[in-house]
Design a protein around this motif. Structure first.
Motif: not given
Length: 172
Positions: A40-56, A66-70, A125-131
């Motif tokens: 199982e996995a979760c994918v969140m489709g978001c905006s630059d504003t949200r991913i910048a918050e997560l990246n910070a 572009n993509v973050l993975s946890w 980007l999804l392949v990259h993130g899943l890997l």
């Protein structure tokens, strides 16, 4: 596999992120010899504003990406260039791989700059993130070569051109 898609940006829902995620999980897990029904996995489709918050918050980089993975657990290979450890199943025969966030704004901008469709670039980007969730990385050169080779092969199997052959590497 169950991929839960969370749409924090409605443009991803309109772009069919959930369909792309299903295609990516089947192609990626099949290539790696893993049973798609057990993870199982979760994918969140978001905006630059949200991913910048997560990246910070998670990487101390206050900028969009572009993509973050946890990954849910560390699976990386001890020896550079070797395959990561496979996912460990729980008592119910399943495993949670982790979470991926993908930014619509950056993905669209990169796709346009590279002359690719949004769907093709998002698939990459999804392949990259899943890997990444499966323990692959690109910090050490041998690991990067392994990961990029798998990305290229998986995308080729989906009819998508090698993203590393013509343009700068947008997933690093």
């Amino acid at each position: 596999m169950t991929i839960d898609c969370i749409f924090e940006d409605d443009r991803w829902e309109a772009a069919g992120l959930d369909r792309l995620a299903d295609i990516v999980e089947a192609a990626t897990l099949t290539r790696l010899g893993l049973d798609p029904d057990t993870v199982e996995a979760c994918v969140m489709g978001c905006s630059d504003t949200r991913i910048a918050e997560l990246n910070a918050d998670f990487r101390d980089k206050a900028q969009a990406t572009n993509v973050l993975s946890w990954p849910s657990q560390e699976r990386g290979a001890a020896i550079a260039g070797e395959m990561p450890r496979p996912p460990v199943m729980d008592a119910f025969g399943a495993t949670e791989l982790g979470d991926i966030a993908i930014s619509y704004d950056t993905c669209m901008s990169e796709a346009q700059a590279a002359g690719r469709s949004l769907a093709d670039h998002a698939t990459h980007l999804l392949v990259h993130g899943l890997l990444h969730l499966l323990g692959f990385d690109h910090i050490r050169d041998p690991d990067a070569a392994l990961m990029e080779g798998l990305e290229t092969e998986i995308l080729g199997n989906l009819g998508i051109a090698d993203p590393y052959s013509e343009h700068s590497k947008t997933t690093r």
